[in-house]
Enzyme design. Structure first.
Site, PDB file in Angstrom:
ATOM      1  CD  GLU A  14     -25.505   1.196   6.731  1.00 56.81           C
ATOM      2  OE1 GLU A  14     -25.770   0.523   7.649  1.00 56.81           O
ATOM      3  OE2 GLU A  14     -25.092   2.391   6.688  1.00 56.81           O
ATOM      4  CG  ASP A  33     -17.336  -1.988  12.570  1.00 58.21           C
ATOM      5  OD1 ASP A  33     -17.312  -2.670  13.970  1.00 58.21           O
ATOM      6  OD2 ASP A  33     -18.252  -1.268  12.468  1.00 58.21           O
ATOM      7  CB  THR A  59     -23.167  -3.578  13.363  1.00 53.26           C
ATOM      8  OG1 THR A  59     -21.785  -2.881  13.519  1.00 53.26           O
ATOM      9  CG2 THR A  59     -23.829  -2.814  12.407  1.00 53.26           C
TER      10      THR A  59
END
Length: 409
Positions: free
Chosen positions: A197, A215, A220
């Protein structure tokens, strides 16, 4: 962080804890042979007293409940803490097993007492390093105490389980310490996910990470990709604020509740990202991120994998799927795998089942452009499986997004 990763979270994986929970009744000692009785964990579900607890969620009884996902934790930052177990009557012990959480004791002693006041030492160390300590001891007493005198981390002392076996206890199943919740294996898991990630093995450098990776899940952030649009970021900030009401993120709680379920930044811009980075310097926020990662993703995934009879590699495969796909996505992938192969708990072959799970995982990833690069599976987890490394032992060599990584120690 590459834009092809760290997204598509479902709501929660925590419900798996309840699904994975089972009740096992220990046999009574009456009528057992001495060899059979020796295999009984004499500390299981016995009354417990502790010097302190971090919170009501980490009481002493959690260290004798037989669960690998619950634990006792003492008050943070304080040495000379202990947990005491009443064995019910004078008992001769030959073996004590301590299963430490990441907050382990560097120095501790194990003691016995007849009355709970006067103690006899049966083991001591000043070089503890966490994990599972499987100790050969010799002593008799009604009360068993583990007394920590020097912490191995800035936090407190935390034990998943304290187990005690009678003298001559040479037949109990060994504590392998190879599950993903073993601190050493868990560290490997964190580094693997960070390579997937963040293109880095340094997962602790990600507490301050925050961006919108387009997304559809809003911001995030953090060590596991908490998202403003999926609720896990909201719960994280709520729990942090309960611990530290005046933190830099508290003022954004209303906005986080309003944008939950959307990709909106309304009420968060322009100051939220700076507030996140400021909060990330606080060890309380760092610890809360780790607790939420474990509560929502790691612990439930590992619990389900253990119920399915999977070793560390399979436990990791479940955890990584939960991180990317969330509860509903993980369940869908597992359902497809179960339709194609049986897990070990149902008499199936572990490698064949894991192959079916990874196949289903890759199929799910290819359904979306953002996840069409499946190298975190195909050139990492599948490589470990093909090598027969079901215990996820180092050294490990893998590649993801064209970049090579290794863990050799």
């Amino acid at each position: 962080m590459p834009p092809t990763i760290n997204a598509l979270r479902g709501r929660r994986l925590a419900a798996l804890v309840a699904a994975a929970a089972t009740g096992v009744l220990l046999p009574t000692l009456a009528g057992l042979t001495s060899a059979t009785a020796a295999a009984v964990n004499l500390a299981a579900n016995r009354p417990v007293t502790t010097s302190s607890t971090e919170s009501g969620s980490f009481g002493g009884a959690k260290a004798v409940d037989g669960s690998a996902s619950t634990r006792w934790a003492s008050a943070e930052g304080v040495d000379n803490q202990w947990i005491r177990i009443d064995l019910g009557s004078a008992t001769t012990l030959g073996r004590v097993v301590l299963k430490w959480e990441a907050a382990y004791a560097r120095a501790y002693r194990v003691e016995l007492s007849d009355d709970g006041s006067t103690w006899r030492q049966i083991h001591a160390t000043t070089t503890g390093n966490g994990g599972t300590d499987d100790l050969t001891v010799n002593g008799t007493g009604r009360y068993l105490r583990v007394f920590g005198t020097q912490r191995g981390t800035p936090y407190g002392y935390s034990l998943y389980e304290v187990e005690a076996y009678g003298a001559g206890a040479t037949t109990p199943p060994p504590s392998s310490g190879t599950g993903l919740d073993d601190p050493r294996k868990k560290e490997v898991a964190m580094k693997l996910v960070s390579s997937f990630e963040n293109s880095s093995l340094d997962w602790r450098a990600q507490f301050a990470y925050i961006e919108d990776i387009d997304d559809g899940r809003g911001y995030t952030a953090g060590i596991i990709g908490f998202c403003s649009g999926t609720g896990d970021m909201l719960e994280l900030v709520e729990r942090y604020t309960a611990k530290k009401p005046g933190n830099p993120l508290a003022r954004y709680l209303g906005a986080l509740r309003a944008v939950d379920g959307t990709d909106s930044h309304e009420g968060l811009d322009p100051g939220f990202t700076n507030a996140w980075r400021q909060a990330a310097q606080d060890t309380v926020f760092q610890q809360t991120q780790e607790e939420e990662r474990d509560r929502v993703y790691f612990t439930p995934a590992v619990s389900q994998a253990k119920q399915d009879g999977l070793r560390a590699l399979g436990q990791f495969a479940y955890y990584d799927a939960a991180v990317m796909h969330g509860e509903s996505g993980f369940r869908d992938i597992r359902s497809v795998a179960l339709s194609r192969a049986l897990p070990p708990s149902r008499g199936g072959d572990e490698k064949a089942y894991l192959k079916a799970f990874l196949d289903a995982r890759e199929e799910e990833m290819r359904k979306e452009e953002a996840h069409s690069d499946t190298t975190r599976v195909s050139t990492a987890q599948r490589r470990f499986l093909n090598e027969g490394n079901l215990d996820l032992n180092t050294p490990l060599y893998w590649s993801v997004y064209g970049e090579a990584f290794s863990l050799t120690g």
